[in-house]
Design a protein around this motif. Structure first.
Motif, short mmCIF file in Angstrom:
data_model
loop_
_atom_site.label_atom_id
_atom_site.label_comp_id
_atom_site.label_asym_id
_atom_site.label_seq_id
_atom_site.Cartn_x
_atom_site.Cartn_y
_atom_site.Cartn_z
N THR A 45 0.89 -1.21 -0.08
CA THR A 45 -0.17 -0.01 -0.10
C THR A 45 0.94 1.26 0.19
OG1 THR A 45 -1.70 -1.11 1.22
CG2 THR A 45 -1.83 1.27 1.24
N LEU A 46 1.99 1.15 0.88
CA LEU A 46 2.84 2.45 0.80
C LEU A 46 3.46 2.48 -0.76
CD1 LEU A 46 4.85 2.09 4.08
CD2 LEU A 46 3.48 3.92 3.22
N ALA A 47 4.15 1.44 -1.02
CA ALA A 47 4.54 1.65 -2.41
C ALA A 47 3.64 2.05 -3.62
CB ALA A 47 5.33 0.04 -3.04
N ASP A 48 2.40 1.56 -3.63
CA ASP A 48 1.31 1.94 -4.61
C ASP A 48 0.92 3.34 -4.32
OD1 ASP A 48 1.62 -0.50 -5.75
OD2 ASP A 48 -0.18 -1.50 -4.95
N GLY A 49 0.51 3.52 -3.09
CA GLY A 49 -0.09 4.91 -2.71
C GLY A 49 0.71 6.04 -2.50
N TRP A 50 1.99 5.97 -2.26
CA TRP A 50 2.96 6.90 -1.92
C TRP A 50 4.02 6.98 -2.59
CZ3 TRP A 50 7.14 5.88 1.48
CH2 TRP A 50 8.12 7.12 1.64
N ALA A 51 4.84 5.94 -2.47
CA ALA A 51 6.30 5.83 -2.64
C ALA A 51 6.50 5.93 -4.18
CB ALA A 51 7.17 4.71 -2.45
N PHE A 52 5.72 5.26 -5.06
CA PHE A 52 5.76 4.97 -6.39
C PHE A 52 4.78 5.57 -7.14
CE2 PHE A 52 8.51 1.69 -4.56
CZ PHE A 52 9.83 2.22 -4.77
N ALA A 65 5.98 14.00 1.02
CA ALA A 65 4.74 13.82 0.83
C ALA A 65 4.09 12.71 1.71
CB ALA A 65 4.63 13.07 -0.56
N LEU A 66 5.02 12.26 2.48
CA LEU A 66 4.45 10.92 3.26
C LEU A 66 3.43 11.30 4.21
CD1 LEU A 66 4.72 7.93 4.23
CD2 LEU A 66 6.90 8.48 5.51
N PRO A 67 3.60 12.55 5.19
CA PRO A 67 2.82 12.86 6.27
C PRO A 67 1.13 13.08 5.43
CG PRO A 67 4.64 14.06 6.51
CD PRO A 67 4.86 13.39 5.08
N ALA A 68 1.23 13.75 4.34
CA ALA A 68 -0.16 13.72 3.69
C ALA A 68 -0.81 12.23 3.39
CB ALA A 68 -0.18 14.59 2.49
N PHE A 69 0.00 11.31 2.91
CA PHE A 69 -0.40 9.95 2.56
C PHE A 69 -0.63 9.37 3.76
CE2 PHE A 69 0.28 5.68 2.69
CZ PHE A 69 -0.58 5.14 1.73
N LEU A 70 -0.05 9.18 4.92
CA LEU A 70 -0.52 8.68 6.28
C LEU A 70 -1.75 9.30 6.79
CD1 LEU A 70 3.12 8.25 7.65
CD2 LEU A 70 1.38 6.45 6.90
N HIS A 71 -1.89 10.59 6.58
CA HIS A 71 -3.22 11.35 7.24
C HIS A 71 -4.59 10.62 6.51
CE1 HIS A 71 -5.82 14.38 8.61
NE2 HIS A 71 -6.23 14.36 7.37
N VAL A 75 -6.97 8.59 8.33
CA VAL A 75 -8.14 9.41 8.72
C VAL A 75 -9.31 9.26 7.56
CG1 VAL A 75 -8.91 11.96 9.17
CG2 VAL A 75 -6.81 10.92 10.11
N HIS A 76 -9.07 9.25 6.19
CA HIS A 76 -10.26 9.27 5.19
C HIS A 76 -10.12 7.89 4.51
CE1 HIS A 76 -10.16 13.60 5.98
NE2 HIS A 76 -8.90 13.68 5.77
N ARG A 77 -9.26 7.13 4.33
CA ARG A 77 -9.22 6.07 3.33
C ARG A 77 -10.02 4.93 4.06
NH1 ARG A 77 -6.35 1.16 2.85
NH2 ARG A 77 -6.13 0.41 0.82
N PRO A 78 -11.12 4.38 3.54
CA PRO A 78 -12.04 3.13 4.07
C PRO A 78 -11.03 1.98 3.93
CG PRO A 78 -12.68 3.72 2.08
CD PRO A 78 -11.79 4.70 2.21
N HIS A 79 -11.26 1.02 5.09
CA HIS A 79 -10.34 -0.13 5.17
C HIS A 79 -11.37 -1.15 5.26
CE1 HIS A 79 -6.23 1.48 6.28
NE2 HIS A 79 -7.10 2.40 6.27
N THR A 80 -11.39 -2.16 4.55
CA THR A 80 -12.57 -3.17 4.21
C THR A 80 -12.63 -4.02 5.59
OG1 THR A 80 -10.94 -4.66 2.98
CG2 THR A 80 -12.39 -3.27 1.77
N ALA A 81 -11.40 -4.32 6.24
CA ALA A 81 -11.08 -5.03 7.38
C ALA A 81 -12.05 -4.63 8.63
CB ALA A 81 -9.54 -5.21 7.52
N ALA A 85 -14.52 1.52 7.42
CA ALA A 85 -14.47 2.52 8.13
C ALA A 85 -12.54 2.98 8.16
CB ALA A 85 -14.52 2.43 9.64
N ALA A 86 -12.40 4.33 8.47
CA ALA A 86 -11.01 4.56 8.56
C ALA A 86 -10.64 4.14 9.96
CB ALA A 86 -10.99 6.04 8.50
N PRO A 87 -9.11 3.88 9.99
CA PRO A 87 -8.58 3.74 11.25
C PRO A 87 -8.83 4.69 12.49
CG PRO A 87 -7.17 2.98 9.44
CD PRO A 87 -8.22 3.85 8.77
#
Length: 99
Positions: A45-52, A65-71, A75-81, A85-87
């Protein structure tokens, strides 16, 4: 820091650096795909959504760019598990910042 038992995480330099930075190291139990799979999925997820995810002009720009991705991830990205909901919804005002 959660790591596996690979040789890179057994060196004295690794141990000393973690101690110097106040990082607590936890090792995954051997043959536990449940834990290792979660770690590997987060790395993907880090590689696909932020690093690359885009071209960065420098490593400094990538790190910025990492702090914005982690936020967004926490906070906003829904997690199916957790029911899409967001963590952050799992915490109850842990640090008092979101009252």
């Amino acid at each position: 820091m959660l790591s596996d038992n690979g040789s890179a995480y057994k060196s004295h330099q690794w141990r000393d650096t973690c101690a110097e930075l106040g990082i607590t190291v936890k090792k995954t139990r051997p043959y536990r795909p449940q834990t290792n799979g979660k770690t590997e999925r987060f790395h993907r997820t880090l590689a696909d959504g932020w690093a690359f995810a885009k071209f960065y002009s420098s490593e400094k720009a990538r790190r910025a760019a990492l702090p914005a991705f982690l936020h967004d991830y926490n906070v906003h990205r829904p997690h199916t598990a957790i029911g899409k909901a967001a963590p952050i919804t799992r915490l109850n005002n842990l640090t008092g910042h979101h009252s």
